[in-house]
Design a protein around this motif. Sequence first.
Motif, PDB file in Angstrom:
ATOM      1  N   LEU A 162       0.825  -1.202   0.000  1.00 32.51           N
ATOM      2  CA  LEU A 162       0.000   0.000   0.000  1.00 32.51           C
ATOM      3  C   LEU A 162       0.859   1.252   0.000  1.00 32.51           C
ATOM      4  N   ASP A 163       1.901   1.278   0.811  1.00 35.49           N
ATOM      5  CA  ASP A 163       2.803   2.431   0.841  1.00 35.49           C
ATOM      6  C   ASP A 163       3.424   2.675  -0.526  1.00 35.49           C
ATOM      7  N   PHE A 164       3.872   1.585  -1.169  1.00 40.25           N
ATOM      8  CA  PHE A 164       4.487   1.716  -2.487  1.00 40.25           C
ATOM      9  C   PHE A 164       3.487   2.270  -3.498  1.00 40.25           C
ATOM     10  N   ARG A 221      -5.249   5.321   4.730  1.00 37.69           N
ATOM     11  CA  ARG A 221      -4.377   5.038   3.568  1.00 37.69           C
ATOM     12  C   ARG A 221      -5.113   4.205   2.529  1.00 37.69           C
ATOM     13  N   TRP A 222      -5.909   3.235   2.973  1.00 36.48           N
ATOM     14  CA  TRP A 222      -6.706   2.458   2.019  1.00 36.48           C
ATOM     15  C   TRP A 222      -7.752   3.352   1.358  1.00 36.48           C
ATOM     16  N   LYS A 223      -8.338   4.240   2.136  1.00 37.62           N
ATOM     17  CA  LYS A 223      -9.328   5.164   1.558  1.00 37.62           C
ATOM     18  C   LYS A 223      -8.700   5.996   0.453  1.00 37.62           C
ATOM     19  N   ARG A 224      -7.496   6.480   0.668  1.00 37.79           N
ATOM     20  CA  ARG A 224      -6.839   7.319  -0.344  1.00 37.79           C
ATOM     21  C   ARG A 224      -6.580   6.528  -1.627  1.00 37.79           C
ATOM     22  N   LEU A 265      -2.751  10.895  -7.009  1.00 41.45           N
ATOM     23  CA  LEU A 265      -3.328  10.601  -5.703  1.00 41.45           C
ATOM     24  C   LEU A 265      -4.338  11.706  -5.393  1.00 41.45           C
ATOM     25  N   PHE A 266      -5.620  11.347  -5.367  1.00 40.02           N
ATOM     26  CA  PHE A 266      -6.684  12.339  -5.295  1.00 40.02           C
ATOM     27  C   PHE A 266      -7.265  12.454  -3.896  1.00 40.02           C
ATOM     28  N   ASP A 267      -7.703  13.661  -3.570  1.00 37.67           N
ATOM     29  CA  ASP A 267      -8.369  13.926  -2.307  1.00 37.67           C
ATOM     30  C   ASP A 267      -9.664  14.679  -2.570  1.00 37.67           C
ATOM     31  N   THR A 268     -10.614  14.520  -1.672  1.00 37.87           N
ATOM     32  CA  THR A 268     -11.838  15.313  -1.751  1.00 37.87           C
ATOM     33  C   THR A 268     -11.575  16.698  -1.179  1.00 37.87           C
ATOM     34  N   HIS A 269     -12.370  17.656  -1.625  1.00 41.27           N
ATOM     35  CA  HIS A 269     -12.265  19.024  -1.115  1.00 41.27           C
ATOM     36  C   HIS A 269     -13.614  19.393  -0.512  1.00 41.27           C
ATOM     37  N   LEU A 270     -13.599  19.658   0.771  1.00 42.24           N
ATOM     38  CA  LEU A 270     -14.834  19.820   1.533  1.00 42.24           C
ATOM     39  C   LEU A 270     -15.568  21.105   1.161  1.00 42.24           C
ATOM     40  N   ILE A 271     -16.837  20.945   0.801  1.00 42.50           N
ATOM     41  CA  ILE A 271     -17.719  22.096   0.615  1.00 42.50           C
ATOM     42  C   ILE A 271     -18.488  22.285   1.924  1.00 42.50           C
ATOM     43  N   LYS A 325     -13.284   1.779  12.696  1.00 39.90           N
ATOM     44  CA  LYS A 325     -12.223   1.957  11.718  1.00 39.90           C
ATOM     45  C   LYS A 325     -11.741   3.405  11.746  1.00 39.90           C
ATOM     46  N   GLU A 326     -10.564   3.606  11.202  1.00 39.78           N
ATOM     47  CA  GLU A 326      -9.975   4.941  11.189  1.00 39.78           C
ATOM     48  C   GLU A 326     -10.747   5.896  10.289  1.00 39.78           C
ATOM     49  N   ASP A 327     -11.282   5.380   9.192  1.00 38.82           N
ATOM     50  CA  ASP A 327     -11.873   6.262   8.191  1.00 38.82           C
ATOM     51  C   ASP A 327     -12.982   5.534   7.441  1.00 38.82           C
ATOM     52  N   CYS A 328     -13.632   6.266   6.562  1.00 39.15           N
ATOM     53  CA  CYS A 328     -14.741   5.702   5.794  1.00 39.15           C
ATOM     54  C   CYS A 328     -14.894   6.496   4.500  1.00 39.15           C
TER      55      CYS A 328
END
Length: 446
Positions: A12-14, A313-316, A25-31, A142-145
């Motif tokens: 996963l790190d790799f 990290r899995w979510k990303r 590597l994409f991220d959401t941007h909070l509205i 879990k850490e995230d969702c």
Amino acid sequence: MLDEMASWDELLDFALENLAARRLLFDTHLIALATQPLAQSTFEGPGPWDRATVVTQLDRASLQQWLTEDGEASIQEGEVNQKLIHFSGNDYLCLSSHPAIREAAVKAAQEYGMGPRGSALICGYTTYHKLAEESLAELKKKEDCLLCPTGFSANLAVMTALGSISSLLAVGKKPAEDEKIAIFSDALNHASIIDGIRLVERQKEGVVFVYKHCDMSHLDLLLSSCSMGRKVVVTDSVFSMDGDIAPLPELVKLRKKYGFLLVVDDAHGTLVCGENGGGAADLFGCESEIDIGVGTLSKAVGCQGGFIACKTRWKRLIQSRGRSFIFSTSLPVPVVASVHAAIYISKEERWRRSVLWGHVQYFASLTRLDITSPIISIVVGSGEAALKAARHLLRSGFLVTPIRPPLVPANSCRLRITLCTGHSSDDIKRLVDALTPWLPAKHAES
């Protein structure tokens, strides 16, 4: 380049480093949207809104068609009541009509309409989505969702994202055999898992091994015989057509033995199983051993959508490589507001699970069937036999949809009965009486 026996954390790190280096590597941007406080209208027991979720009325033309197909005589006026007790839905806790959940959806709709219409990575991720993800992550420990449009798309996103790791490791070429992932899948897994696996196969990113349904000895044999280092085991928790529950404690033991990634689709377990409603892993006390948990919001949650509970990290990775997530419009704000409210209500009204499991025990006591969940499968054989049984139940005042191919093999057509909080003991007793011709002989002896 990583060794084929590298741990999943290293893989996963790799993969994340590779995507970051390529700016993929994409991220959401909070509205930011001002959220409404959750309604405090909770109740000590079932209300009329609960009953409304299990009483249904068929259109007369549809009822006529159902009852008269295969050449049966037409029905007479008044022979069959169009109002029926519904025993086919998945709204296990009857939350879909709860006043507080309705209020949450209405307030959000009045303030924002449907909310931003776009994918989560473009403009569809709002404060409401963030709150719902946080409440689901807490529920699943879990850490995230990650919220998804449906449970189906959530499974597709997970499987294709996992497969993409092989392509990232291959660096510009198709993965070699030792770079592919080995996916071990229960024989009765949901179609969304199967379709996700097929996509991985089509991309030549993985090799699939199907183990006999809930057969841990067969899975152990397949795992021990596989020389591939990157192993994934994926299973439903509560199986949708049979109602049995995957042996998660045994899967956890095998996970420790072989080091595979464990993915569990808890569609029919979320809010239903476990002391806290955390699902099958909550029931068995093994939440920390599940690497990726998938679920739906359209069953016991009573709303719409899907989710993936995992480490950040899995979510990303999934939101950067899961195409069914990336290219889907985000859930509407009123739906997400209702999800957040439903999770809150499920915690406050814990009696709902108690009532539901009381119904399960009552049905089991009446029929002497070995039942492990609110899903009860009565196999009757051919499609014609299933239709005949369903028509008999319609005439008796119950809606139980016959399950036929392609949902099940041709020789295992069945009546799939689901119990909900809104049912009464009298409903269940009358249903069992109507089912007598299709129940085992030991029922008649009780």
